[in-house]
Design a protein around this motif. Structure first.
Motif, PDB file in Angstrom:
ATOM      1  N   ASP A 170       0.829  -1.199   0.000  1.00 56.43           N
ATOM      2  CA  ASP A 170       0.000   0.000   0.000  1.00 56.43           C
ATOM      3  C   ASP A 170       0.870   1.258   0.000  1.00 56.43           C
ATOM      4  N   ASN A 215       1.980   2.033  -3.391  1.00 61.23           N
ATOM      5  CA  ASN A 215       0.903   2.607  -4.206  1.00 61.23           C
ATOM      6  C   ASN A 215       0.686   4.078  -3.875  1.00 61.23           C
ATOM      7  N   LYS A 234       3.186   6.322  -5.540  1.00 60.24           N
ATOM      8  CA  LYS A 234       2.952   6.559  -6.974  1.00 60.24           C
ATOM      9  C   LYS A 234       1.691   7.372  -7.226  1.00 60.24           C
ATOM     10  N   GLN A 235       0.628   7.035  -6.521  1.00 54.83           N
ATOM     11  CA  GLN A 235      -0.675   7.608  -6.836  1.00 54.83           C
ATOM     12  C   GLN A 235      -1.035   8.854  -6.028  1.00 54.83           C
TER      13      GLN A 235
END
Length: 430
Positions: free
Chosen positions: A278, A281, A284-285
């Motif tokens: 997580d 992620n 990146k996001q």
């Protein structure tokens, strides 16, 4: 198979109901508990969906054991994840259960009750000190004396929290909530300061929450559930207050791990469990979220976080008990647990292993950051989920919680009804 906290949670939810009349007396005996004697002969070892990713590891492990104990031969069987509980049930009923079996606590319970799981307190009690107390206790069955599997790998997960949301609410981002009382106070304050736009939590309480709050979940005999006592009602009433104040996300009643993660990602929720994956992620996001991520222990008012535990059981009717016990111990000893933990994101259950630099020293990576945080909490963790608590029972509790939060029943009424339903299911299992 990548073994994650969520995978272990799902694995531990598998339920097996054995035709006990076909298996044994139900007294936990099922044969002699004497595992002394020469370590020799042919044994079978069954794992749970591990061959695809760890074939080399287990082949080397078996070869090492056979070299250490000349005259032994270990046949490795790996079963797919789907239908694993059914396969164990069929083998138990047919008398073809392997000598050494990879189990979770809920899978070992009916085997122990049927007299098919060897009591390690009697047969191998000298090894207990090698394991974390909470892990060794993970395969004990309410209403029975004894321990029915060696602890193998553990898992848990820390909580992520959004430091910027805490600061905006006037909360100390360096001191996140640790107990449920702290959590409830912080959540109400955050909801008030954001006019209900930011919730602290995205999930309703589960049986693990009741355990971490200090609610007694079952009686000592293992014949009835007790989470409808005053403390259990108190916890649910607190969650009702959070729900009404929008401190608990309005969609929590239907939340999934994925939907909760998305709420945290979009900064609509301030706290959420997670993993190193997580964190990657988020990087990146949601880079703004990522730079404001804090990591803390699970919320607990008992001082002990929840853990998931896998085990290695010895068939009490094995014809080669000395070899079976020796191999089960070999698989789960400190050296081999540590080597396995470095291949996959799990933690050893052996005493002292979590003090290894691998679990204590950060190197700047997200994976290590989460691993170090989780390992520290595991030293005194316990498995709160009762080994007799089935998926159907979890559904009954979840539905009761939903009725209480929606105001359809009082917290006391909802939990009373859940306990009645779970006790009825418990009797059906027996």
């Amino acid at each position: 198979m990548r073994i994650s906290r969520r995978v272990l949670a799902a694995a531990a939810a598998a339920v097996v109901v054995l035709p006990l009349s076909a298996c044994g007396s139900g007294d936990g005996g099922g044969g002699s508990t004497d595992a002394s004697g020469r370590i020799q002969g042919d044994i079978t070892f069954q794992t749970w969906n591990l061959r695809a990713n760890f074939k080399g590891y287990f082949e080397d492990l078996i070869a090492e054991f056979e070299k250490k104990h000349p005259g032994t031969d270990v046949k490795w069987i790996d079963q797919p994840a789907e239908g694993y509980a059914d396969k164990i049930s069929a083998d138990a009923a047919g008398g073809t259960l392997p000598d050494v079996v990879n189990v979770s606590p809920d899978l070992v319970a009916p085997l122990a009750e049927a007299g098919l799981a060897l009591d390690l307190d009697k047969a191998a009690g000298q090894y207990e000190k090698e394991y974390l107390p909470g892990a060794w206790a993970g395969h004990r069955i309410p209403g029975m004396s004894g321990t029915y599997a060696f602890p193998w790998y553990l898992n848990t997960g820390p909580l992520f929290y959004n430091k910027s949301l805490f600061e905006e609410a006037g909360l100390d981002a360096g001191r996140p909530p640790r107990t449920y009382d702290d959590l409830f106070d912080a959540a109400l304050r955050m909801a008030e300061s954001s006019d209900g736009k930011v919730a602290t939590l995205a999930n309703v309480p589960t049986v693990e929450d009741f355990g971490r709050y200090g609610v007694p979940l079952m009686n000592k005999e293992g014949t009835a559930f007790t989470f409808n006592d005053a403390k259990g009602v108190e916890l649910l009433a607190e969650y009702k207050e959070l729900y009404d104040a929008k401190a608990l996300d309005p969609q929590a009643l239907t939340a999934t791990p994925e939907s909760s993660g998305k709420k945290f990602l979009t900064e609509a929720v301030a706290m959420n469990p997670g993993s190193a994956l997580d964190l990657g992620n988020f990087k990146k996001q949601a880079p703004n979220l990522y730079k404001n991520i804090g990591i803390t222990d699970q919320i607990t008012s008992t001082g002990h976080v929840n853990m998931y535990v896998m085990g290695v059981m010895v068939n009490s009717r094995s014809r080669q008990k000395p070899a079976a016990v020796a191999f089960a111990h070999f698989v789960t000893d400190a050296e081999h647990q540590m080597s396995f933990a470095k291949k996959v994101a799990i933690f050893p259950s052996t005493a002292g292993s979590l003090d290894d630099p691998y679990f204590t020293e950060e190197d700047g990576t997200d994976e290590t950051r989460v691993r170090v945080a989780a390992a520290q909490s595991l030293k005194t963790a316990v498995n709160y989920t009762p080994v007799l608590f089935s998926e159907q029972m979890k559904t009954e509790l979840r539905n009761a919680v939903a009725r209480a939060l929606q105001g359809k029943e009082s917290p006391q009424e909802a939990l009373d009804n859940a306990v009645k339903a779970c006790d009825r299911l418990l009797q059906q299992q027996g």
